[in-house]
Design a protein around this motif. Structure first.
Motif, mmCIF file in Angstrom:
data_model
loop_
_atom_site.group_PDB
_atom_site.id
_atom_site.type_symbol
_atom_site.label_atom_id
_atom_site.label_comp_id
_atom_site.label_asym_id
_atom_site.label_seq_id
_atom_site.Cartn_x
_atom_site.Cartn_y
_atom_site.Cartn_z
ATOM 1 N N VAL A 19 99.025 -18.989 91.237
ATOM 2 C CA VAL A 19 100.360 -19.534 90.978
ATOM 3 C C VAL A 19 101.369 -18.399 90.820
ATOM 4 N N ILE A 20 100.996 -17.412 90.021
ATOM 5 C CA ILE A 20 101.893 -16.272 89.813
ATOM 6 C C ILE A 20 102.082 -15.492 91.115
ATOM 7 N N GLY A 21 100.997 -15.282 91.853
ATOM 8 C CA GLY A 21 101.068 -14.545 93.113
ATOM 9 C C GLY A 21 101.952 -15.229 94.134
ATOM 10 N N SER A 22 101.834 -16.540 94.241
ATOM 11 C CA SER A 22 102.665 -17.241 95.225
ATOM 12 C C SER A 22 104.140 -17.160 94.852
ATOM 13 N N ARG A 23 104.428 -17.180 93.568
ATOM 14 C CA ARG A 23 105.826 -17.033 93.144
ATOM 15 C C ARG A 23 106.341 -15.621 93.414
ATOM 16 N N LEU A 24 105.474 -14.627 93.189
ATOM 17 C CA LEU A 24 105.870 -13.243 93.477
ATOM 18 C C LEU A 24 106.108 -13.034 94.965
ATOM 19 N N VAL A 25 105.224 -13.572 95.792
ATOM 20 C CA VAL A 25 105.385 -13.425 97.243
ATOM 21 C C VAL A 25 106.657 -14.123 97.706
ATOM 22 N N ALA A 26 106.902 -15.327 97.205
ATOM 23 C CA ALA A 26 108.109 -16.065 97.598
ATOM 24 C C ALA A 26 109.367 -15.320 97.152
ATOM 25 N N GLY A 27 109.340 -14.786 95.936
ATOM 26 C CA GLY A 27 110.490 -14.022 95.447
ATOM 27 C C GLY A 27 110.697 -12.738 96.236
ATOM 28 N N GLY A 28 109.610 -12.049 96.522
ATOM 29 C CA GLY A 28 109.698 -10.823 97.317
ATOM 30 C C GLY A 28 110.178 -11.099 98.726
ATOM 31 N N TRP A 29 109.718 -12.223 99.277
ATOM 32 C CA TRP A 29 110.149 -12.601 100.623
ATOM 33 C C TRP A 29 111.650 -12.846 100.649
ATOM 34 N N LYS A 30 112.150 -13.537 99.619
ATOM 35 C CA LYS A 30 113.586 -13.834 99.559
ATOM 36 C C LYS A 30 114.389 -12.547 99.410
ATOM 37 N N LEU A 31 113.887 -11.613 98.599
ATOM 38 C CA LEU A 31 114.582 -10.333 98.445
ATOM 39 C C LEU A 31 114.590 -9.539 99.747
ATOM 40 N N ASP A 40 106.320 -24.374 105.764
ATOM 41 C CA ASP A 40 105.600 -25.146 106.773
ATOM 42 C C ASP A 40 105.391 -24.268 108.009
ATOM 43 N N ALA A 41 104.165 -23.753 108.141
ATOM 44 C CA ALA A 41 103.862 -22.862 109.266
ATOM 45 C C ALA A 41 103.905 -23.596 110.606
ATOM 46 N N ALA A 42 103.806 -24.920 110.576
ATOM 47 C CA ALA A 42 103.828 -25.706 111.811
ATOM 48 C C ALA A 42 105.258 -25.982 112.298
ATOM 49 N N ASP A 43 106.246 -25.594 111.511
ATOM 50 C CA ASP A 43 107.645 -25.792 111.884
ATOM 51 C C ASP A 43 107.961 -24.954 113.125
ATOM 52 N N THR A 45 110.717 -24.362 114.549
ATOM 53 C CA THR A 45 111.951 -23.581 114.502
ATOM 54 C C THR A 45 111.727 -22.235 113.808
ATOM 55 N N LEU A 46 110.626 -22.106 113.122
ATOM 56 C CA LEU A 46 110.272 -20.859 112.445
ATOM 57 C C LEU A 46 109.688 -19.885 113.466
ATOM 58 N N PRO A 47 110.269 -18.693 113.591
ATOM 59 C CA PRO A 47 109.723 -17.724 114.547
ATOM 60 C C PRO A 47 108.264 -17.377 114.216
ATOM 61 N N LEU A 48 107.448 -17.237 115.242
ATOM 62 C CA LEU A 48 106.027 -16.977 115.062
ATOM 63 C C LEU A 48 105.790 -15.684 114.274
ATOM 64 N N VAL A 49 106.559 -14.663 114.539
ATOM 65 C CA VAL A 49 106.400 -13.387 113.824
ATOM 66 C C VAL A 49 106.632 -13.585 112.334
ATOM 67 N N GLU A 50 107.626 -14.367 111.985
ATOM 68 C CA GLU A 50 107.921 -14.629 110.576
ATOM 69 C C GLU A 50 106.801 -15.428 109.928
ATOM 70 N N SER A 53 103.766 -13.096 109.569
ATOM 71 C CA SER A 53 104.010 -12.081 108.539
ATOM 72 C C SER A 53 103.828 -12.666 107.142
ATOM 73 N N PHE A 54 104.409 -13.829 106.930
ATOM 74 C CA PHE A 54 104.285 -14.467 105.622
ATOM 75 C C PHE A 54 102.836 -14.837 105.336
ATOM 76 N N ALA A 55 102.129 -15.324 106.349
ATOM 77 C CA ALA A 55 100.723 -15.698 106.161
ATOM 78 C C ALA A 55 99.873 -14.484 105.804
ATOM 79 N N PHE A 56 100.074 -13.364 106.487
ATOM 80 C CA PHE A 56 99.303 -12.147 106.199
ATOM 81 C C PHE A 56 99.595 -11.628 104.799
ATOM 82 N N ILE A 57 100.846 -11.603 104.427
ATOM 83 C CA ILE A 57 101.221 -11.118 103.096
ATOM 84 C C ILE A 57 100.624 -12.027 102.025
ATOM 85 N N SER A 58 100.758 -13.334 102.207
ATOM 86 C CA SER A 58 100.228 -14.282 101.231
ATOM 87 C C SER A 58 98.712 -14.178 101.102
ATOM 88 N N ALA A 59 98.031 -14.055 102.226
ATOM 89 C CA ALA A 59 96.569 -13.935 102.204
ATOM 90 C C ALA A 59 96.130 -12.643 101.528
#
Length: 92
Positions: A19-31, A40-43, A45-50, A53-59
């Motif tokens: 829970v803490i990690g996902s909040r840190l990743v989301a906050g860091g991503w926004k910064l 939603d990775a299936a969206d 309109t979301l660029p594949l690179v983005e 990148s988010f999936a690798f960082i989160s994992a």
């Protein structure tokens, strides 16, 4: 030592860390990017690179938290066992 207590403690630490990690990743991503983390990775309109990148960082963060939680639980259980053993040896 792989006791039930260690598994329970490790699971609790991992869940709380997740829970803490996902909040840190989301906050860091926004910064870093200036916009909210993708939810939603299936969206399409979301660029594949983005999305990747988010999936690798989160994992990566999740893996670090899991390892730290398991090691921390093992250390805590071992220290508690040693303390209990010393206390029992002093009472005899």
């Amino acid at each position: 030592m792989n006791t039930i207590a260690q598994k329970i403690l490790s699971t609790g630490i991992t869940l709380a860390g997740g829970v803490i990690g996902s909040r840190l990743v989301a906050g860091g991503w926004k910064l870093a990017t200036g916009h909210d983390a993708p939810d939603d990775a299936a969206d399409e309109t979301l660029p594949l690179v983005e999305a990747l990148s988010f999936a690798f960082i989160s994992a990566g963060v999740a893996a670090l938290i899991k390892v730290a939680g398991q090691r921390g639980a093992g250390t805590a259980i071992r220290k508690a066992s040693e303390k209990t053993a010393r206390r029992g040896a002093n009472e005899v």
